[in-house]
Design an enzyme around this catalytic site. Structure first.
Site, short mmCIF file in Angstrom:
data_model
loop_
_atom_site.label_atom_id
_atom_site.label_comp_id
_atom_site.label_asym_id
_atom_site.label_seq_id
_atom_site.Cartn_x
_atom_site.Cartn_y
_atom_site.Cartn_z
N CYS A 299 -7.96 -3.64 -13.83
CA CYS A 299 -7.67 -2.52 -12.73
C CYS A 299 -6.28 -3.10 -12.02
O CYS A 299 -5.98 -2.51 -11.20
CB CYS A 299 -8.70 -2.47 -11.74
SG CYS A 299 -9.17 -4.12 -10.78
N HIS B 181 0.84 -1.39 0.07
CA HIS B 181 -0.11 0.01 -0.02
C HIS B 181 0.89 1.22 -0.05
O HIS B 181 0.64 2.34 -0.52
CB HIS B 181 -1.00 -0.07 1.23
CG HIS B 181 -1.95 -0.89 1.04
ND1 HIS B 181 -2.42 -1.77 2.08
CD2 HIS B 181 -2.90 -1.32 -0.18
CE1 HIS B 181 -3.67 -2.62 1.69
NE2 HIS B 181 -3.51 -2.23 0.19
N ASP C 190 -3.76 -10.53 -8.27
CA ASP C 190 -4.14 -11.66 -7.79
C ASP C 190 -4.21 -12.76 -8.78
O ASP C 190 -3.94 -13.66 -8.62
CB ASP C 190 -5.53 -11.57 -6.64
CG ASP C 190 -4.99 -11.03 -5.42
OD1 ASP C 190 -3.97 -11.34 -5.08
OD2 ASP C 190 -6.08 -10.67 -4.71
N GLU D 151 -10.30 -12.48 -10.33
CA GLU D 151 -8.94 -12.39 -9.85
C GLU D 151 -8.62 -13.82 -9.44
O GLU D 151 -7.37 -14.24 -8.96
CB GLU D 151 -8.57 -11.44 -8.72
CG GLU D 151 -9.62 -11.56 -7.63
CD GLU D 151 -9.55 -10.32 -6.72
OE1 GLU D 151 -8.24 -9.45 -6.72
OE2 GLU D 151 -10.52 -9.85 -6.12
#
Lengths: 96, 583
Positions: free
Chosen positions: B505, B190, B458, B434
């Site tokens: 995304c 993050h 993922d 994902e």
């Protein structure tokens, strides 16, 4: 004033673990008890015997030859006592 | 000069003084002192040294009482180190040359620590830690209460830390923080994502390096190449000042694209949207040219504070994002928490999983803790009144899971209806693709969902069975793997057959090299870290659909990831020769 005489002697590291923190601490304390400037040399590395930090950088292992030199009015005793100390087994001090 | 390499996570070059930040760290406020305070500073140094020696003596005494002479001896050696005549002499001599005592002490001790490490051997390496410890004690005593924190900076710095939490990163004062570098972290952390959003040059995952920095030295952070240079030599500095300037002019050129339409050379619009995590990122995304938010991660609400967020906390956050994008889509991804990131109250219920990626996370957690899930869904449905809000569920593996999640949404809508609370019930409901199982079953899913969003991070992790954050296998993580291309193709086909939109995304779509491939496969919506938008727009505007299709076809015929990536890289160079000059 008489030119300060330099005293020198060679000594072999004898204690089985080499000169680690505790033996070096004793050497530094011993050196600090003299007025003379005292140095320990291993190969090209000559360090202040009163400085534990510098002594650590010697990396002195068992069997290594070191040279002690001292300059000052108590140079004789300094060299003599340090040779005795470094050449000793540092019995009971090998733990650290 | 010392050069360290890490992972490049946010492009650009930053040059400035270092500030070391860490749990027990400090910043050395100034390097130099004026000549008329030398005596005062010498006195201050001696007092701090004395305080340090007293601390060590106290420790020696405590150790003797509790542990015995043998352990006390450790501290007697430390005391001798602190009183080392050579050490004191060198520090004082630096202070006389107008170094601040903090800087002088830190530099001299670090020099010794480094020398010991360099001599080799485990024994000396361990002793070097004693020296670092002494340095910390001494500098702490010098700084006293003057310890500075990140929050009250007054001059530009480059932040160096073992790690920065997402909230620390988000709160970095952009006026004064020029860039940062951390010892830990990876591409998808993050902190890395936020650095990109804040447009701060950043390098993470450098490994241990803070021991070689005392703070206040000049540092260069090259966030484009993952390089950190400590104490650069003059030539290097000139080189980087130059590249800093070039980077800025490149940025300006890209920024000039902002008002231009995002469409291919032959006029097919491609929707570029932003991935965000914090509501405050919404406006900067719009400024970068995002036409909507394609992925709004909502985990921060849970990880930021100790208490569980209320429905209104969610609601306010969503409204803030919607306000930045009137009339444009904002896609909320429901909670993607897992055993590595678990909200406080649930942490005790799920002891550390052996395999967090395959454990209770994401939609699985939401479906098991409906109160948690419903709170969020209520807020989404309420906020949806105000704009084009959409919802998507993460990590859906089976049709049953999707149906369950959708059922919860219907329940919540009914509750709101009964309570007379304004809400929007016909909000588009999508899912992240994902998990490979979902990609394989895309055709069936497409009949029930309103849209697909390909979460490539993922999807790649699960398809190739590679954890990208694991150094030992990170090299096996390849976005260009033929298996990934094939899965994307399946999902796009399913979307086309059932007339539902498919967007991408994941991090893969932030890499310009993959844009021609994705467009060629039929993707028309891409959601990326906002700072990547201008660069991707440039690629898109240089591309025709015909070219993209032929690139995708050729790429699909290759058998190994390396060949795919080399080919795509070559094509990108041909498409955007100007951008490529930057490297």
């Amino acid at each position: 004033m008489v030119a300060a005489s330099i005293q020198r002697a060679m000594v072999t590291v004898r204690n089985s673990k080499g000169l680690h923190m505790r033996p070096l601490e004793l050497i530094a304390r011993k050196a600090q008890s003299f007025r003379s400037q005292v140095f320990v040399t291993r190969g090209a590395n000559r360090v202040d015997a009163k400085s534990l930090l510098h002594l650590l950088t010697l990396g002195a292992e068992p069997g290594m030859e070191l040279e002690i030199d001292a300059t000052g009015d108590d140079a004789n005793e300094a060299v003599e006592q340090l040779v005795t100390l470094i050449g000793s087994e540092f019995e009971g001090f090998d733990r650290s | 000069m010392l050069i360290k390499r890490g992972i490049a996570v946010s492009p650009g070059v930053a040059i400035g003084p270092a500030m070391v930040f860490g749990a027990e760290s400090y910043r050395i406020p100034q390097q130099l002192i004026s000549v008329n305070v030398v005596e005062v500073e010498l006195t201050r140094f001696r007092a701090a040294l004395e305080a340090t020696c007293q601390e060590i003596q106290l420790n020696e005494q405590l150790a003797r009482e509790r542990l015995g002479d043998q352990y006390a001896a450790i501290f007697s050696a430390h005391l001798l180190l602190a009183r080392d005549p050579q050490l004191i002499e060198q520090i004082e001599s630096r202070i006389r040359q107008q170094n601040s005592p903090e800087f002088a002490a830190s530099q001299v001790l670090r020099l010794y620590a480094k020398r010991m490490r360099d001599l080799g051997g485990q024994y000396l390496a361990e002793r070097s830690i004693d020296i670092v410890d002494l340095e910390k004690r001494l500098v702490r005593n010098l700084l006293g209460e003057r310890r500075e924190e990140l929050s009250n900076l007054t001059a530009p710095v480059l932040v160096l830390a073992n790690n920065l939490t997402p909230s620390e990163t988000a709160n970095l004062d952009r006026k004064f923080v020029l860039g940062f570098a951390t010892e830990v972290g990876g591409h998808t952390s993050h902190t890395a994502i936020l650095a990109g959003a804040l447009e701060l040059p950043a390098v993470v995952g450098i490994g241990k390096f803070l021991d070689d920095v005392s703070g206040s030295e000049m540092i260069i952070i090259d966030g484009s190449h993952g390089v950190v240079i400590i104490d650069p030599d003059p030539d290097t500095l000139v080189k980087y000042r130059d590249s800093e300037a070039r980077f800025r002019s490149h940025e300006r050129r890209l920024q000039s694209l902002r008002t231009l339409a995002c469409e291919t050379k032959d006029g097919v619009p491609i929707k570029l949207m932003g991935n965000i995590e914090f509501p405050t990122e919404a406006e900067p995304s719009r400024d970068k040219g995002a036409s909507g938010i394609g992925l709004y991660r909502t985990e921060f609400l849970y990880l930021e504070s100790n208490r569980e967020p209320t429905e209104d906390d969610h609601y306010r956050a969503y409204c803030q994002v919607l306000k930045a994008f009137p009339g444009e889509p904002v896609v909320i991804r429901t909670l993607d928490l897992g055993s590595d990131k678990m909200p406080g109250p649930l942490r005790a219920a799920y002891p550390d999983s052996v395999n967090p990626a395959l454990s209770i996370r994401s939609i699985r957690l939401s479906l098991k803790h409906l109160e948690l899930f419903k709170t969020q869904v209520r807020a989404v449905l309420r906020a949806a009144v105000l704009g084009d809000l959409r919802i998507m569920f993460p990590m859906i593996s089976t049709l049953l899971e999707f149906r369950q999640a959708r059922m919860v949404l219907c329940d919540v809508a009914e509750d709101l209806e009964e309570q007379g609370v304004p809400y929007r019930g016909d909000i588009p409901v999508g899912m992240m693709v994902e998990v490979p199982a979902a990609a394989v079953m895309a055709e069936e899913f497409a009949r029930e969902v309103d849209f697909f969003s390909l979460g490539t991070n993922d999807l790649i992790q699960y398809t190739l069975a590679v954890d990208r954050a694991d150094q030992a296998v990170a090299g096996l993580y390849r976005s260009g793997d033929p298996s990934i291309i094939r899965l994307i193709r399946m999902v796009v086909e399913a979307g086309k057959n059932n007339n539902i939109p498919v967007s991408v995304c994941g991090q893969m779509s932030s890499d310009p090299m993959f844009i021609p491939l994705l467009v060629g496969l039929g993707i028309r919506q891409i959601s990326v870290t906002p700072h990547a938008i201008p660069e991707l727009k440039e690629v898109i505007r240089n591309l025709t659909i015909e070219r993209a299709v032929s690139i995708a076809e050729r790429a699909s015929s290759l058998e190994v990831a390396r060949d795919v990536e080399n080919y795509l890289w070559g094509e990108l160079k041909k498409l955007c020769p100007e951008s490529m000059q930057l490297d």
